[in-house]
Design a protein around this motif. Sequence first.
Motif, mmCIF file in Angstrom:
data_model
loop_
_atom_site.group_PDB
_atom_site.id
_atom_site.type_symbol
_atom_site.label_atom_id
_atom_site.label_comp_id
_atom_site.label_asym_id
_atom_site.label_seq_id
_atom_site.Cartn_x
_atom_site.Cartn_y
_atom_site.Cartn_z
ATOM 1 N N SER A 118 0.758 -1.142 0.129
ATOM 2 C CA SER A 118 -0.084 -0.113 0.104
ATOM 3 C C SER A 118 0.774 1.259 0.047
ATOM 4 N N ARG A 119 1.771 1.101 0.610
ATOM 5 C CA ARG A 119 3.008 2.269 0.638
ATOM 6 C C ARG A 119 3.422 2.545 -0.560
ATOM 7 N N SER A 120 4.047 1.479 -1.257
ATOM 8 C CA SER A 120 4.653 1.727 -2.326
ATOM 9 C C SER A 120 3.781 2.169 -3.482
ATOM 10 N N LEU A 121 2.382 1.311 -3.547
ATOM 11 C CA LEU A 121 1.577 2.021 -4.381
ATOM 12 C C LEU A 121 0.974 3.329 -4.707
ATOM 13 N N TYR A 122 0.860 3.720 -3.297
ATOM 14 C CA TYR A 122 0.689 5.376 -3.295
ATOM 15 C C TYR A 122 1.825 5.996 -3.780
ATOM 16 N N GLN A 123 2.939 5.632 -3.258
ATOM 17 C CA GLN A 123 4.335 6.373 -3.702
ATOM 18 C C GLN A 123 4.444 6.273 -5.035
ATOM 19 N N LEU A 124 4.143 5.225 -5.681
ATOM 20 C CA LEU A 124 4.409 5.211 -7.147
ATOM 21 C C LEU A 124 3.593 5.829 -8.026
ATOM 22 N N ILE A 125 2.463 6.188 -7.655
ATOM 23 C CA ILE A 125 1.408 6.647 -8.302
ATOM 24 C C ILE A 125 1.334 8.344 -7.992
ATOM 25 N N ALA A 126 1.565 8.699 -6.686
ATOM 26 C CA ALA A 126 1.532 9.918 -6.333
ATOM 27 C C ALA A 126 2.862 10.707 -6.420
ATOM 28 N N GLN A 127 3.883 9.988 -5.971
ATOM 29 C CA GLN A 127 5.155 10.677 -6.066
ATOM 30 C C GLN A 127 6.482 10.064 -6.728
ATOM 31 N N PHE A 128 6.084 9.400 -7.819
ATOM 32 C CA PHE A 128 7.062 8.732 -8.324
ATOM 33 C C PHE A 128 8.139 9.664 -8.869
ATOM 34 N N ARG B 102 9.725 12.028 -7.196
ATOM 35 C CA ARG B 102 10.409 12.407 -6.045
ATOM 36 C C ARG B 102 11.593 11.337 -5.585
ATOM 37 N N ALA B 103 11.266 10.042 -5.722
ATOM 38 C CA ALA B 103 12.325 9.198 -5.348
ATOM 39 C C ALA B 103 11.928 7.751 -6.083
ATOM 40 N N PRO B 104 12.114 7.652 -7.406
ATOM 41 C CA PRO B 104 11.640 6.607 -7.948
ATOM 42 C C PRO B 104 12.250 5.132 -7.512
ATOM 43 N N LEU B 105 13.778 5.619 -7.255
ATOM 44 C CA LEU B 105 14.262 4.086 -6.933
ATOM 45 C C LEU B 105 13.828 3.699 -5.450
ATOM 46 N N ALA B 106 13.846 4.616 -4.485
ATOM 47 C CA ALA B 106 13.194 3.886 -3.153
ATOM 48 C C ALA B 106 11.995 3.256 -3.427
ATOM 49 N N TYR B 107 10.990 4.084 -4.044
ATOM 50 C CA TYR B 107 9.653 3.617 -4.235
ATOM 51 C C TYR B 107 9.648 2.244 -4.996
ATOM 52 N N SER B 108 10.263 1.916 -5.856
ATOM 53 C CA SER B 108 10.367 0.713 -6.792
ATOM 54 C C SER B 108 10.958 -0.253 -5.826
ATOM 55 N N LEU B 109 11.984 0.119 -4.985
ATOM 56 C CA LEU B 109 12.419 -1.068 -4.249
ATOM 57 C C LEU B 109 11.298 -1.348 -2.979
ATOM 58 N N SER B 110 10.422 -0.356 -2.675
ATOM 59 C CA SER B 110 9.423 -0.850 -1.649
ATOM 60 C C SER B 110 8.521 -1.774 -2.254
ATOM 61 N N ALA B 111 8.159 -1.540 -3.617
ATOM 62 C CA ALA B 111 7.161 -2.486 -4.425
ATOM 63 C C ALA B 111 7.802 -3.703 -4.434
ATOM 64 N N ASP C 291 24.931 6.395 0.745
ATOM 65 C CA ASP C 291 24.619 7.489 -0.243
ATOM 66 C C ASP C 291 23.295 8.052 -0.345
ATOM 67 N N ARG C 292 23.080 8.801 0.973
ATOM 68 C CA ARG C 292 21.816 9.283 1.372
ATOM 69 C C ARG C 292 21.104 9.918 0.152
ATOM 70 N N SER C 293 21.800 10.492 -0.960
ATOM 71 C CA SER C 293 21.470 11.321 -1.998
ATOM 72 C C SER C 293 20.509 10.514 -2.972
ATOM 73 N N ALA C 294 20.826 9.075 -2.990
ATOM 74 C CA ALA C 294 20.336 8.164 -3.809
ATOM 75 C C ALA C 294 18.763 7.823 -3.237
ATOM 76 N N PHE C 295 18.571 8.146 -1.944
ATOM 77 C CA PHE C 295 17.323 7.726 -1.442
ATOM 78 C C PHE C 295 16.780 9.097 -0.422
ATOM 79 N N PRO C 296 16.213 10.022 -1.639
ATOM 80 C CA PRO C 296 15.667 11.197 -0.883
ATOM 81 C C PRO C 296 14.476 10.688 -0.027
ATOM 82 N N ASP C 297 13.725 9.781 -0.134
ATOM 83 C CA ASP C 297 12.822 9.169 0.748
ATOM 84 C C ASP C 297 13.223 7.623 1.138
ATOM 85 N N ALA C 298 12.752 7.216 2.372
ATOM 86 C CA ALA C 298 12.832 5.944 2.758
ATOM 87 C C ALA C 298 12.353 4.736 2.013
ATOM 88 N N THR C 299 12.881 3.697 2.085
ATOM 89 C CA THR C 299 12.420 2.325 1.478
ATOM 90 C C THR C 299 12.006 1.495 2.907
#
Length: 145
Positions: free
Chosen positions: A41-51, A53-62, A107-115
Amino acid sequence: MPGTTATTAADGGAPAKRSLGTGPGRLLVALYGIFTVAAASRSLYQLIAQFDRAPLAYSLSAVSAVVYGFITFSLVRGGEGARRAAFACCALELLGVLGIGTWTLLDRSAFPDATVWSDYGMGYLFIPIFLPVTGLIWLRRARTA
């Protein structure tokens, strides 16, 4: 025999199918089920609404949600094939938590948002680092003779 769900050789059928979701496995099924829903649910929301912002982090959460879902399914299904598949997925999950956890620290810059696996699962009370270890121990002990 407790923990079997299929026919035994004495019944004239195939070897017994060991249920992995009994005993301590019930807690694993519950935790993996909760983490499947939470990560999906977290990754789905983030992929839809905020992709953007942090595509790598949200894809890894998925990806973590898919791994959690597969392990949950395997634990519920039971049997030696499911046990081996869940064991492999738990090992992959542990590598993911260790790899992503280390990457997020270096590398904090690669993950502007958490997974789910950022900082070894700190945002989830470090359960993501303990869950695959516990799963691997349980699945090793649950091997059929």
